[in-house]
Design a protein around this motif. Sequence first.
Motif, PDB file in Angstrom:
ATOM      1  N   LEU A  40      42.651  40.088  37.243  1.00 37.27           N
ATOM      2  CA  LEU A  40      41.818  40.108  38.645  1.00 37.27           C
ATOM      3  C   LEU A  40      40.366  40.761  38.571  1.00 37.27           C
ATOM      4  CD1 LEU A  40      44.592  40.663  41.128  1.00 37.27           C
ATOM      5  CD2 LEU A  40      43.646  38.594  40.544  1.00 37.27           C
ATOM      6  N   ASP A  41      40.258  41.773  37.723  1.00 35.66           N
ATOM      7  CA  ASP A  41      38.915  42.420  37.467  1.00 35.66           C
ATOM      8  C   ASP A  41      38.174  41.550  36.814  1.00 35.66           C
ATOM      9  OD1 ASP A  41      38.965  44.694  39.193  1.00 35.66           O
ATOM     10  OD2 ASP A  41      39.530  46.090  37.527  1.00 35.66           O
ATOM     11  N   PRO A  42      38.397  40.946  35.783  1.00 39.20           N
ATOM     12  CA  PRO A  42      37.630  39.977  34.926  1.00 39.20           C
ATOM     13  C   PRO A  42      37.100  38.934  35.722  1.00 39.20           C
ATOM     14  CG  PRO A  42      39.454  40.884  33.557  1.00 39.20           C
ATOM     15  CD  PRO A  42      39.621  41.343  34.751  1.00 39.20           C
ATOM     16  N   LEU A  43      38.297  38.382  36.537  1.00 39.39           N
ATOM     17  CA  LEU A  43      38.078  37.166  37.437  1.00 39.39           C
ATOM     18  C   LEU A  43      36.909  37.697  38.594  1.00 39.39           C
ATOM     19  CD1 LEU A  43      38.610  34.174  38.359  1.00 39.39           C
ATOM     20  CD2 LEU A  43      40.364  35.276  39.540  1.00 39.39           C
ATOM     21  N   ARG A  44      37.192  38.691  39.176  1.00 40.08           N
ATOM     22  CA  ARG A  44      36.294  39.223  40.279  1.00 40.08           C
ATOM     23  C   ARG A  44      34.743  39.315  39.695  1.00 40.08           C
ATOM     24  NH1 ARG A  44      32.375  41.156  42.207  1.00 40.08           N
ATOM     25  NH2 ARG A  44      32.179  42.403  44.029  1.00 40.08           N
ATOM     26  N   ARG A  45      34.550  39.940  38.306  1.00 43.18           N
ATOM     27  CA  ARG A  45      33.332  40.075  37.646  1.00 43.18           C
ATOM     28  C   ARG A  45      32.748  38.734  37.451  1.00 43.18           C
ATOM     29  NH1 ARG A  45      36.013  44.069  34.932  1.00 43.18           N
ATOM     30  NH2 ARG A  45      36.453  42.973  33.450  1.00 43.18           N
ATOM     31  N   ALA A  46      33.423  37.833  37.041  1.00 42.05           N
ATOM     32  CA  ALA A  46      32.866  36.307  36.700  1.00 42.05           C
ATOM     33  C   ALA A  46      32.225  35.739  38.038  1.00 42.05           C
ATOM     34  CB  ALA A  46      33.615  35.488  35.916  1.00 42.05           C
ATOM     35  N   TRP A  47      33.279  35.978  39.137  1.00 43.55           N
ATOM     36  CA  TRP A  47      32.960  35.229  40.429  1.00 43.55           C
ATOM     37  C   TRP A  47      31.949  35.760  41.027  1.00 43.55           C
ATOM     38  CZ3 TRP A  47      34.290  30.850  42.501  1.00 43.55           C
ATOM     39  CH2 TRP A  47      34.163  30.944  43.760  1.00 43.55           C
ATOM     40  N   GLY A  48      31.683  37.249  40.956  1.00 49.97           N
ATOM     41  CA  GLY A  48      30.492  37.874  41.408  1.00 49.97           C
ATOM     42  C   GLY A  48      30.297  38.172  42.976  1.00 49.97           C
ATOM     43  N   LYS A  49      31.545  37.885  43.480  1.00 45.68           N
ATOM     44  CA  LYS A  49      31.645  38.317  44.841  1.00 45.68           C
ATOM     45  C   LYS A  49      33.141  38.771  45.238  1.00 45.68           C
ATOM     46  CE  LYS A  49      30.121  33.921  45.528  1.00 45.68           C
ATOM     47  NZ  LYS A  49      30.013  32.668  46.389  1.00 45.68           N
ATOM     48  N   PRO A  50      33.320  39.584  46.359  1.00 43.07           N
ATOM     49  CA  PRO A  50      34.617  40.153  46.484  1.00 43.07           C
ATOM     50  C   PRO A  50      35.795  39.001  46.502  1.00 43.07           C
ATOM     51  CG  PRO A  50      33.296  41.140  48.002  1.00 43.07           C
ATOM     52  CD  PRO A  50      32.146  40.089  47.428  1.00 43.07           C
ATOM     53  N   LEU A  51      36.958  39.330  46.320  1.00 42.64           N
ATOM     54  CA  LEU A  51      38.259  38.316  46.452  1.00 42.64           C
ATOM     55  C   LEU A  51      39.050  39.208  47.463  1.00 42.64           C
ATOM     56  CD1 LEU A  51      38.719  37.406  42.893  1.00 42.64           C
ATOM     57  CD2 LEU A  51      37.741  36.191  44.742  1.00 42.64           C
ATOM     58  N   ALA A  52      39.761  38.545  48.268  1.00 42.50           N
ATOM     59  CA  ALA A  52      40.562  39.173  49.101  1.00 42.50           C
ATOM     60  C   ALA A  52      42.127  38.988  48.485  1.00 42.50           C
ATOM     61  CB  ALA A  52      40.677  38.878  50.651  1.00 42.50           C
ATOM     62  N   VAL A  53      42.905  40.125  48.594  1.00 43.45           N
ATOM     63  CA  VAL A  53      44.269  40.139  48.197  1.00 43.45           C
ATOM     64  C   VAL A  53      45.159  39.680  49.429  1.00 43.45           C
ATOM     65  CG1 VAL A  53      46.238  41.006  47.249  1.00 43.45           C
ATOM     66  CG2 VAL A  53      44.233  41.494  46.226  1.00 43.45           C
ATOM     67  N   THR A  54      45.698  38.437  49.740  1.00 42.11           N
ATOM     68  CA  THR A  54      46.400  38.152  50.992  1.00 42.11           C
ATOM     69  C   THR A  54      47.836  38.717  50.894  1.00 42.11           C
ATOM     70  OG1 THR A  54      47.014  36.016  50.233  1.00 42.11           O
ATOM     71  CG2 THR A  54      44.783  36.584  51.406  1.00 42.11           C
ATOM     72  N   SER A  55      48.455  38.606  49.617  1.00 40.24           N
ATOM     73  CA  SER A  55      49.810  39.079  49.196  1.00 40.24           C
ATOM     74  C   SER A  55      49.948  39.862  48.272  1.00 40.24           C
ATOM     75  CB  SER A  55      50.666  38.053  49.629  1.00 40.24           C
ATOM     76  OG  SER A  55      52.267  38.556  49.240  1.00 40.24           O
ATOM     77  N   GLY A  56      50.385  41.047  47.765  1.00 45.97           N
ATOM     78  CA  GLY A  56      50.378  41.580  46.335  1.00 45.97           C
ATOM     79  C   GLY A  56      51.715  42.039  46.138  1.00 45.97           C
ATOM     80  N   TYR A  57      51.926  43.311  46.078  1.00 43.86           N
ATOM     81  CA  TYR A  57      53.172  43.691  45.943  1.00 43.86           C
ATOM     82  C   TYR A  57      54.102  43.568  47.352  1.00 43.86           C
ATOM     83  CZ  TYR A  57      57.305  46.791  45.798  1.00 43.86           C
ATOM     84  OH  TYR A  57      58.589  47.204  45.811  1.00 43.86           O
ATOM     85  N   ARG A  58      55.305  43.096  47.088  1.00 42.75           N
ATOM     86  CA  ARG A  58      56.261  43.021  47.873  1.00 42.75           C
ATOM     87  C   ARG A  58      57.540  43.769  47.622  1.00 42.75           C
ATOM     88  NH1 ARG A  58      56.516  36.566  48.002  1.00 42.75           N
ATOM     89  NH2 ARG A  58      54.350  36.056  48.648  1.00 42.75           N
ATOM     90  N   CYS A  59      57.930  44.513  48.556  1.00 47.14           N
ATOM     91  CA  CYS A  59      59.235  45.199  48.264  1.00 47.14           C
ATOM     92  C   CYS A  59      60.403  44.190  48.567  1.00 47.14           C
ATOM     93  CB  CYS A  59      59.444  46.473  49.259  1.00 47.14           C
ATOM     94  SG  CYS A  59      59.532  45.960  51.076  1.00 47.14           S
ATOM     95  N   PRO A  60      61.421  44.203  47.987  1.00 45.85           N
ATOM     96  CA  PRO A  60      62.687  43.199  48.150  1.00 45.85           C
ATOM     97  C   PRO A  60      62.844  42.895  49.601  1.00 45.85           C
ATOM     98  CG  PRO A  60      63.245  44.655  46.480  1.00 45.85           C
ATOM     99  CD  PRO A  60      62.021  45.309  47.104  1.00 45.85           C
ATOM    100  N   GLU A  61      62.815  43.704  50.546  1.00 46.44           N
ATOM    101  CA  GLU A  61      63.103  43.373  52.037  1.00 46.44           C
ATOM    102  C   GLU A  61      61.857  42.470  52.495  1.00 46.44           C
ATOM    103  OE1 GLU A  61      63.523  45.482  56.395  1.00 46.44           O
ATOM    104  OE2 GLU A  61      63.157  46.644  54.710  1.00 46.44           O
TER     105      GLU A  61
END
Length: 132
Positions: A40-61
Motif C-alpha cells: 500500500l505505501d509503494p502504491l500510494r507513493r506511485a499514485w501520488g494522491k491519498p487512497l482511502a481504506v474502506t475495509s481493512g482489518y475485520r474481527c471475526p464478528e
Amino acid sequence: MKHFTFQEFERSDTATRHAIDNSIPDRLKGNVAALVDNVLDPLRRAWGKPLAVTSGYRCPELNRVVGGSRTSHHMRGMAADVTTGNKTDNRRLFQLVLDLALPFTQLIDEKGFSWVHISYDPSDLRHQMLKL
C-alpha cells in the motif's frame, strides 16, 4: 507505515452500528504493517494522491456481519479494500499494482471497480486476479 495508520484499518461504520470492537489484536499488527510497507505505501507513493481504506482489518464478528469469506485475509490483517474515490481511477489503480509488479496474494476488482481489494500473505504470493 508512512501513508496509513492502524486506526484506518480498524475503522468500520458497520462495526460502529453493531457495537463491535474491531481493534486489531497486537499479534496481527505485523501483518497490517507488512501489507502497508510492501504494497500500500509503494502504491500510494506511485499514485501520488491519498487512497482511502474502506475495509481493512475485520474481527471475526464483523466479518460475519458483512458476509465476508470464512477464510478472509481481512481477519488476519492481510487485506484492504481501497478506493481513489471513483471507478475510473480505481481501474487505473488496479493496473498500477500490476505495472509496479507489487507483490500480492489477491487483487480483486470489486463490483465494477467500486473499490479494489488487495491482499498480501508473504507465504502465498499467488498473484490471483479476480472480478467480483
